[in-house]
Scaffold this motif. Structure first.
Motif, PDB file in Angstrom:
ATOM      1  N   TYR A  77       7.586   4.599  24.763  1.00 49.85           N
ATOM      2  CA  TYR A  77       8.204   3.322  25.142  1.00 49.85           C
ATOM      3  C   TYR A  77       7.299   2.524  26.076  1.00 49.85           C
ATOM      4  CZ  TYR A  77      11.630  -0.053  26.855  1.00 49.85           C
ATOM      5  OH  TYR A  77      12.279  -1.221  27.177  1.00 49.85           O
TER       6      TYR A  77
ATOM      7  N   ALA B 243       3.243   3.836  22.003  1.00 50.18           N
ATOM      8  CA  ALA B 243       3.672   3.434  20.661  1.00 50.18           C
ATOM      9  C   ALA B 243       2.671   2.434  20.088  1.00 50.18           C
ATOM     10  CB  ALA B 243       5.065   2.829  20.695  1.00 50.18           C
TER      11      ALA B 243
ATOM     12  N   CYS C 160       6.934  -0.369  23.329  1.00 49.55           N
ATOM     13  CA  CYS C 160       8.250  -1.027  23.312  1.00 49.55           C
ATOM     14  C   CYS C 160       8.438  -1.959  24.510  1.00 49.55           C
ATOM     15  CB  CYS C 160       9.361   0.018  23.307  1.00 49.55           C
ATOM     16  SG  CYS C 160       9.147   1.319  22.078  1.00 49.55           S
ATOM     17  N   GLN C 161       7.961  -1.529  25.671  1.00 45.30           N
ATOM     18  CA  GLN C 161       8.187  -2.307  26.891  1.00 45.30           C
ATOM     19  C   GLN C 161       7.490  -3.659  26.845  1.00 45.30           C
ATOM     20  OE1 GLN C 161       6.943  -0.337  30.466  1.00 45.30           O
ATOM     21  NE2 GLN C 161       4.875  -1.127  30.361  1.00 45.30           N
TER      22      GLN C 161
ATOM     23  N   CYS D 182       7.871  -5.903  24.701  1.00 48.48           N
ATOM     24  CA  CYS D 182       8.902  -6.880  24.330  1.00 48.48           C
ATOM     25  C   CYS D 182      10.221  -6.626  25.065  1.00 48.48           C
ATOM     26  CB  CYS D 182       9.150  -6.866  22.823  1.00 48.48           C
ATOM     27  SG  CYS D 182       7.735  -7.440  21.866  1.00 48.48           S
ATOM     28  N   HIS D 183      10.624  -5.359  25.132  1.00 45.60           N
ATOM     29  CA  HIS D 183      11.928  -5.017  25.709  1.00 45.60           C
ATOM     30  C   HIS D 183      11.922  -4.932  27.227  1.00 45.60           C
ATOM     31  CE1 HIS D 183      14.015  -4.366  21.931  1.00 45.60           C
ATOM     32  NE2 HIS D 183      12.902  -3.822  21.495  1.00 45.60           N
TER      33      HIS D 183
ATOM     34  N   ILE E  22      14.302   0.939  14.644  1.00 40.72           N
ATOM     35  CA  ILE E  22      12.943   1.243  15.101  1.00 40.72           C
ATOM     36  C   ILE E  22      12.059   1.589  13.902  1.00 40.72           C
ATOM     37  CG2 ILE E  22      11.502   2.822  16.451  1.00 40.72           C
ATOM     38  CD1 ILE E  22      13.945   3.051  18.399  1.00 40.72           C
TER      39      ILE E  22
ATOM     40  N   MET F   7      11.451  -7.726  15.899  1.00 42.74           N
ATOM     41  CA  MET F   7      11.371  -6.260  15.873  1.00 42.74           C
ATOM     42  C   MET F   7      10.634  -5.802  14.621  1.00 42.74           C
ATOM     43  SD  MET F   7      11.928  -3.449  17.351  1.00 42.74           S
ATOM     44  CE  MET F   7      11.756  -1.745  16.845  1.00 42.74           C
TER      45      MET F   7
ATOM     46  N   PHE G  60       8.285   0.476  12.899  1.00 43.38           N
ATOM     47  CA  PHE G  60       7.373   1.457  13.471  1.00 43.38           C
ATOM     48  C   PHE G  60       7.317   2.741  12.637  1.00 43.38           C
ATOM     49  CE2 PHE G  60       7.759  -1.424  16.925  1.00 43.38           C
ATOM     50  CZ  PHE G  60       6.643  -1.244  17.721  1.00 43.38           C
TER      51      PHE G  60
ATOM     52  N   VAL H  71      12.176   8.300  21.347  1.00 47.13           N
ATOM     53  CA  VAL H  71      12.350   6.968  21.929  1.00 47.13           C
ATOM     54  C   VAL H  71      13.835   6.633  22.047  1.00 47.13           C
ATOM     55  CG1 VAL H  71      11.954   4.484  21.592  1.00 47.13           C
ATOM     56  CG2 VAL H  71      10.095   6.111  21.173  1.00 47.13           C
TER      57      VAL H  71
END
Length: 144
Positions: A58, A62, A67-68, A70-71, A110, A119, A122, A134
């Motif tokens: 995250y 990845a 992930c972080q 965007c999130h 995901i 999104m 992945f 994740v």
């Protein structure tokens, strides 16, 4: 003239800062994401997953991006890249938004991405095991 220019610059900067502060933070978020197929929707393999490995994916590992990005670091949908996305990335910290999102639904999104959003899928860069890691990290650490 100079005062008007200064006032305009201050107004623009204020709007930019306010927009950045609230990007992705809406709660609840409205979504039209399609439900995962029945067999996937009801799956939950988080019991055997590793949240520590999920956190590493995250936050840093990845591919093509963590992930972080965007999130956001705390999962509020306010990451640097997420600020430019419409709709904003999912805010995992919003209980009203996340209450009906099953582990299987998260896995499916995901792995396959979410059409109409930023999104990306992945499934070609993360193994199913990594995706479950994740999901476990998000559910245990960010959805508090």
């Amino acid at each position: 003239m100079k005062k008007s220019l200064i006032a305009l610059v201050v107004a623009v900067l204020t709007m930019f800062v306010a927009n950045a502060a609230f990007a992705g933070g809406d709660c609840p978020q409205k979504r039209k994401t399609k439900k995962a197929p029945g067999s996937v929707y009801s799956k939950d393999k988080t019991a055997k997953a590793d949240a520590k490995k999920g956190k590493a994916l995250y936050t840093k590992k990845a591919k093509p991006m963590a992930c972080q990005m965007c999130h956001g670091k705390k999962g509020a949908g306010d990451g640097q890249l997420g600020k430019a996305l419409k709709p904003a990335p999912r805010n995992f910290t919003c209980a009203k938004t996340m209450k009906d999102v099953t582990p299987g639904q998260m896995f499916h999104i995901i792995k396959n991405g979410s059409p109409g959003t930023g999104m990306a899928p992945f499934g070609k860069t993360l193994s199913d095991k990594d995706i479950w890691n994740v999901v476990k990290y998000i559910r245990e650490e960010l959805m508090k």
